[in-house]
Design a protein around this motif. Structure first.
Motif, PDB file in Angstrom:
ATOM      1  N   ALA A  67      42.600  33.913  50.193  1.00 50.86           N
ATOM      2  CA  ALA A  67      42.835  32.697  49.406  1.00 50.86           C
ATOM      3  C   ALA A  67      43.602  33.000  48.126  1.00 50.86           C
ATOM      4  CB  ALA A  67      41.501  32.027  49.081  1.00 50.86           C
ATOM      5  N   PHE A  68      43.360  34.184  47.552  1.00 54.91           N
ATOM      6  CA  PHE A  68      44.024  34.559  46.310  1.00 54.91           C
ATOM      7  C   PHE A  68      45.234  35.467  46.550  1.00 54.91           C
ATOM      8  CE2 PHE A  68      40.177  32.875  44.577  1.00 54.91           C
ATOM      9  CZ  PHE A  68      40.511  32.429  43.314  1.00 54.91           C
ATOM     10  N   ASP A  69      45.727  35.474  47.807  1.00 52.23           N
ATOM     11  CA  ASP A  69      46.956  36.183  48.155  1.00 52.23           C
ATOM     12  C   ASP A  69      46.847  37.682  47.901  1.00 52.23           C
ATOM     13  OD1 ASP A  69      49.587  36.156  49.181  1.00 52.23           O
ATOM     14  OD2 ASP A  69      50.397  36.337  47.156  1.00 52.23           O
ATOM     15  N   LEU A  70      45.708  38.275  48.286  1.00 52.84           N
ATOM     16  CA  LEU A  70      45.498  39.707  48.141  1.00 52.84           C
ATOM     17  C   LEU A  70      45.437  40.380  49.506  1.00 52.84           C
ATOM     18  CD1 LEU A  70      42.704  39.740  45.408  1.00 52.84           C
ATOM     19  CD2 LEU A  70      45.116  40.311  45.080  1.00 52.84           C
ATOM     20  N   ALA A  71      45.707  41.667  49.535  1.00 48.67           N
ATOM     21  CA  ALA A  71      45.536  42.448  50.754  1.00 48.67           C
ATOM     22  C   ALA A  71      44.048  42.507  51.107  1.00 48.67           C
ATOM     23  CB  ALA A  71      46.087  43.854  50.567  1.00 48.67           C
ATOM     24  N   PRO A  72      43.690  42.637  52.383  1.00 50.81           N
ATOM     25  CA  PRO A  72      42.278  42.728  52.766  1.00 50.81           C
ATOM     26  C   PRO A  72      41.599  43.902  52.066  1.00 50.81           C
ATOM     27  CG  PRO A  72      43.654  42.389  54.701  1.00 50.81           C
ATOM     28  CD  PRO A  72      44.588  42.677  53.552  1.00 50.81           C
ATOM     29  N   PRO A  73      40.283  43.817  51.855  1.00 53.53           N
ATOM     30  CA  PRO A  73      39.570  44.914  51.195  1.00 53.53           C
ATOM     31  C   PRO A  73      39.542  46.152  52.081  1.00 53.53           C
ATOM     32  CG  PRO A  73      38.011  43.346  52.100  1.00 53.53           C
ATOM     33  CD  PRO A  73      39.372  42.726  52.255  1.00 53.53           C
ATOM     34  N   PRO A  74      39.347  47.328  51.495  1.00 56.00           N
ATOM     35  CA  PRO A  74      39.212  48.543  52.296  1.00 56.00           C
ATOM     36  C   PRO A  74      37.914  48.512  53.092  1.00 56.00           C
ATOM     37  CG  PRO A  74      38.723  48.988  49.998  1.00 56.00           C
ATOM     38  CD  PRO A  74      39.226  47.586  50.050  1.00 56.00           C
ATOM     39  N   PRO A  75      37.703  49.462  54.000  1.00 59.95           N
ATOM     40  CA  PRO A  75      36.446  49.514  54.753  1.00 59.95           C
ATOM     41  C   PRO A  75      35.243  49.530  53.819  1.00 59.95           C
ATOM     42  CG  PRO A  75      38.045  51.022  55.698  1.00 59.95           C
ATOM     43  CD  PRO A  75      38.644  50.514  54.421  1.00 59.95           C
ATOM     44  N   LYS A 108      45.330  34.600  38.436  1.00 65.40           N
ATOM     45  CA  LYS A 108      45.525  35.571  39.504  1.00 65.40           C
ATOM     46  C   LYS A 108      44.249  36.386  39.688  1.00 65.40           C
ATOM     47  CE  LYS A 108      50.488  36.121  38.598  1.00 65.40           C
ATOM     48  NZ  LYS A 108      51.584  37.094  38.311  1.00 65.40           N
ATOM     49  N   MET A 109      44.193  37.080  40.828  1.00 64.46           N
ATOM     50  CA  MET A 109      43.075  37.973  41.093  1.00 64.46           C
ATOM     51  C   MET A 109      43.625  39.351  41.452  1.00 64.46           C
ATOM     52  SD  MET A 109      39.930  37.636  43.851  1.00 64.46           S
ATOM     53  CE  MET A 109      39.179  36.271  42.962  1.00 64.46           C
ATOM     54  N   ALA A 110      43.010  40.378  40.915  1.00 69.18           N
ATOM     55  CA  ALA A 110      43.393  41.753  41.217  1.00 69.18           C
ATOM     56  C   ALA A 110      42.504  42.301  42.321  1.00 69.18           C
ATOM     57  CB  ALA A 110      43.278  42.625  39.973  1.00 69.18           C
ATOM     58  N   VAL A 116      46.987  45.485  42.613  1.00 65.87           N
ATOM     59  CA  VAL A 116      48.103  44.560  42.689  1.00 65.87           C
ATOM     60  C   VAL A 116      47.563  43.130  42.659  1.00 65.87           C
ATOM     61  CG1 VAL A 116      50.067  43.770  44.067  1.00 65.87           C
ATOM     62  CG2 VAL A 116      49.459  46.210  43.998  1.00 65.87           C
ATOM     63  N   ASP A 117      48.111  42.310  41.757  1.00 65.59           N
ATOM     64  CA  ASP A 117      47.658  40.930  41.636  1.00 65.59           C
ATOM     65  C   ASP A 117      48.203  40.068  42.765  1.00 65.59           C
ATOM     66  OD1 ASP A 117      46.488  41.732  39.345  1.00 65.59           O
ATOM     67  OD2 ASP A 117      47.884  40.715  37.986  1.00 65.59           O
ATOM     68  N   GLY A 118      47.441  39.025  43.087  1.00 71.21           N
ATOM     69  CA  GLY A 118      47.936  38.016  43.994  1.00 71.21           C
ATOM     70  C   GLY A 118      48.712  36.958  43.224  1.00 71.21           C
ATOM     71  N   GLU A 119      48.999  35.854  43.888  1.00 71.45           N
ATOM     72  CA  GLU A 119      49.696  34.751  43.246  1.00 71.45           C
ATOM     73  C   GLU A 119      48.714  33.899  42.449  1.00 71.45           C
ATOM     74  OE1 GLU A 119      52.951  34.192  43.223  1.00 71.45           O
ATOM     75  OE2 GLU A 119      53.276  36.020  44.408  1.00 71.45           O
ATOM     76  N   LEU A 167      41.393  37.650  37.460  1.00 69.74           N
ATOM     77  CA  LEU A 167      40.035  37.740  37.974  1.00 69.74           C
ATOM     78  C   LEU A 167      39.823  39.067  38.705  1.00 69.74           C
ATOM     79  CD1 LEU A 167      39.829  34.109  39.365  1.00 69.74           C
ATOM     80  CD2 LEU A 167      38.956  34.951  37.182  1.00 69.74           C
ATOM     81  N   PRO A 168      38.664  39.712  38.522  1.00 69.52           N
ATOM     82  CA  PRO A 168      38.427  41.047  39.088  1.00 69.52           C
ATOM     83  C   PRO A 168      37.911  40.988  40.524  1.00 69.52           C
ATOM     84  CG  PRO A 168      36.585  40.432  37.691  1.00 69.52           C
ATOM     85  CD  PRO A 168      37.556  39.273  37.650  1.00 69.52           C
ATOM     86  N   GLY A 169      38.821  41.023  41.480  1.00 69.35           N
ATOM     87  CA  GLY A 169      38.432  40.923  42.884  1.00 69.35           C
ATOM     88  C   GLY A 169      37.521  42.042  43.333  1.00 69.35           C
ATOM     89  N   GLU A 170      37.783  43.260  42.892  1.00 68.74           N
ATOM     90  CA  GLU A 170      36.945  44.384  43.301  1.00 68.74           C
ATOM     91  C   GLU A 170      35.521  44.210  42.779  1.00 68.74           C
ATOM     92  OE1 GLU A 170      36.682  49.271  42.832  1.00 68.74           O
ATOM     93  OE2 GLU A 170      38.539  48.216  42.330  1.00 68.74           O
TER      94      GLU A 170
END
Length: 377
Positions: free
Chosen positions: A357-365, A309-311, A316-319, A265-268
């Protein structure tokens, strides 16, 4: 436009002057306070528990007629008046209230004195209590004693109304989601976003005006407003849908079927799409043909997400996600959408929660991903 409906961020001294010159009496939906009230929590909670209304700070009421004494000199200016109102409604009332607050407005004829207008909406979360949850107040028709302790039957009615409004709001959202079955493959992963009034009592715009709430070109009539669909993605297998109803309900959805999007899934993209949706929503509600919506409910959901997963922005993908779907809800005032700073804060908080929730790093500013995010595809 009257203080009853004008957006709080646009209120001026001229609006207060015209309102008070009209001689509106204090009553179930109106209260005047010469100075900053020590019982603000009591008054605000009572308004929210009844029909909502206005609180004019800096305006004194005549003890006999209950009309404003005008001209009035306002209340002495002090630091942090707006913050005190917000803090009282947040910390002194349970459940917390989200008032709409005008700017601090100076009296042009009396330096050092100011007025503030506070709008409290009828609350879906009523009954609201004060004093650590021990007292519930309501407004009455008796303007000499407009606040009284609620009878147990009234409290029971408020609790039932809360359930009814929750059901009504969820039925509207469910109607949009059900419509997806016409255009989307039921098992495809998808993202949908919805914004609608917290209190969907009555229509706030005409059927034809719903057209301006649709983000995709080529809007056509739907039973409750307008909708439009399109193909998206490099493989043109994805679908997008945008619709709007006359209760002020805005909806946007996209499926992810083509290529890697079926499993990653495209998180960005979701982050940028949420920001674009919020910008579109505030423009819709700010149009003169749309009545004031009151508090707004914003929902963001990723459906059919199990084992996907979500990118994130880093690539980098999450779990793999363990549940079938995920949803975030926020209740906000229209001012929070109109003001870009608070709108950015809202979008960032929601995406940060989604990424966690999708095990990703927080978004940038926000400045790194909100600019140029207005394309509805």
């Amino acid at each position: 436009m009257s203080l009853w409906t004008k957006r709080m961020s646009e209120v001026t001294f001229a609006d207060i002057d015209a309102f008070c010159q009209a001689g509106y009496q204090e009553g179930p939906q109106l209260d005047y306070k010469r100075d900053f009230p020590t019982d603000l929590a009591k008054t605000a909670a009572a308004l929210a528990n009844t029909r909502g209304g206005l609180l004019l700070l800096g305006v004194e009421a005549n003890a006999t007629s209950n009309q404003p004494t005008w001209p009035c000199k306002g209340m002495p200016v002090a630091k942090g008046l707006s913050e005190r109102i917000m803090q009282t409604c947040r910390d002194g009332i349970y459940p917390s209230l989200l008032p709409e607050i005008s700017p601090v407005i100076g009296d042009p004829d009396n330096a050092g004195h100011v007025f503030i207008v506070v709008r409290i909406h009828e609350s879906v979360y009523a009954p609201h209590s004060i004093t650590n949850g021990t007292k519930v107040y309501v407004r009455t028709n008796d303007t000499n004693s407009p606040i009284e302790l609620a009878h147990i039957d009234r409290i029971a009615m408020l609790l039932e109304r809360r359930k009814e409004l929750d059901r009504a709001r969820e039925l509207i959202i469910a109607g949009h989601i059900q419509r997806l079955e016409t255009y989307f493959t039921p098992t495809d992963p998808l993202c949908w976003i919805c914004c609608l009034p917290e209190f969907p009592h009555d229509p706030i715009c005409s059927l034809d005006d719903c057209r301006i709430g649709v983000e995709i070109a080529g809007a056509r009539r739907a039973p409750d407003g307008y909708l439009s669909t399109a193909k998206s993605g490099s493989g043109i297998a994805d679908r997008t849908l945008s619709s709007a109803g006359r209760r002020g309900d805005l909806f946007y959805a996209r499926s992810f079927r083509s290529g890697a999007l079926a499993t990653e899934l495209p998180g960005e993209w979701i982050a940028k799409r949420l920001w674009a949706f919020l910008v579109h929503a505030q423009a819709f509600y700010n149009r003169s043909v749309v009545q004031h919506p009151g508090p707004l409910r914003i929902a963001l959901s990723v459906a059919n997400a199990r084992n996907r997963k979500m990118a994130g922005f880093s690539g980098v993908d999450g779990e793999e996600f363990p549940d079938k779907s995920y949803r975030i809800d926020r209740t906000v005032a229209i001012e929070e959408l109109t003001d870009e700073k608070t709108r950015q804060k809202l979008a960032t908080e929601m995406i940060t929660e989604l990424f966690h929730a999708f095990d990703l790093a927080p978004p940038p500013p926000p400045q790194f991903w909100m600019i140029g995010a207005l394309v509805p595809a």
